[in-house]
Scaffold this active site. Structure first.
Site, PDB file in Angstrom:
ATOM      1  N   CYS A  33       0.709  -0.624  -0.096  1.00 51.41           N
ATOM      2  CA  CYS A  33      -0.507   0.206   0.181  1.00 51.41           C
ATOM      3  C   CYS A  33       1.188   0.819  -0.113  1.00 51.41           C
ATOM      4  O   CYS A  33       0.206   2.340   0.118  1.00 51.41           O
ATOM      5  CB  CYS A  33      -1.013  -0.091   1.457  1.00 51.41           C
ATOM      6  N   ASP A  35       2.143   2.552   2.342  1.00 53.60           N
ATOM      7  CA  ASP A  35       2.033   3.348   3.845  1.00 53.60           C
ATOM      8  C   ASP A  35       3.959   3.223   4.839  1.00 53.60           C
ATOM      9  O   ASP A  35       3.899   1.583   4.715  1.00 53.60           O
ATOM     10  CB  ASP A  35       1.210   2.435   5.125  1.00 53.60           C
ATOM     11  N   CYS A 102      -3.011  -0.921   8.844  1.00 54.20           N
ATOM     12  CA  CYS A 102      -2.818   0.462   9.202  1.00 54.20           C
ATOM     13  C   CYS A 102      -2.275  -0.086  10.551  1.00 54.20           C
ATOM     14  O   CYS A 102      -0.804   0.646  10.907  1.00 54.20           O
ATOM     15  CB  CYS A 102      -3.034   1.138   8.936  1.00 54.20           C
TER      16      CYS A 102
END
Length: 127
Positions: A33, A35, A102
């Site tokens: 992703c 992140d 996350c």
């Protein structure tokens, strides 16, 4: 899609920045992703007295970074290590399943910062 608490921590993140003379620094990322989180901790007498983060990522990544700093500050190293991935999501009143990774990054980055701190402390005692 996101709880009010997630939106609050995304729009008004707490403890953003870095600590120049950090006791420990941990970085975790998710190549899928994109992140990337770095957590900085200041430890005095086995207690996290200051904590900051820098995150490059989506709103959920910023919110989980902000939340974990609030959860960890003032805790002993042992207490902070017990903060689980689910604890972060629960404190934020839930995350969509597609964003649960996350909270994993936030918890993992905190553990990495603590591991860095412990390694530095071990090196000091070996000298």
């Amino acid at each position: 899609m996101y709880s009010e608490k997630v939106m609050d921590h995304f729009q008004n993140p707490r403890n953003v920045g870095e600590i120049e003379d950090a006791s420990g620094v941990g970085t975790e990322g998710n190549p899928t992703c994109g992140d990337l989180m770095t957590i900085y901790i200041k430890v005095e007498d086995n207690i996290i007295t200051d904590i900051k983060f820098k995150t490059f990522g989506c709103g959920a990544a910023i919110a989980t970074s902000s939340m974990i700093t609030e959860m960890a500050v003032g805790k002993t190293i042992e207490e902070a290590l017990k903060i689980s991935r689910n604890d972060v999501a629960d404190e934020l009143e839930g995350l969509p399943p597609v964003k649960m990774h996350c909270s994993n990054l936030a918890a993992d980055a905190l553990r990495a910062a603590i591991a860095d701190y412990k390694m530095k402390e071990a090196e000091k005692s070996a000298d």
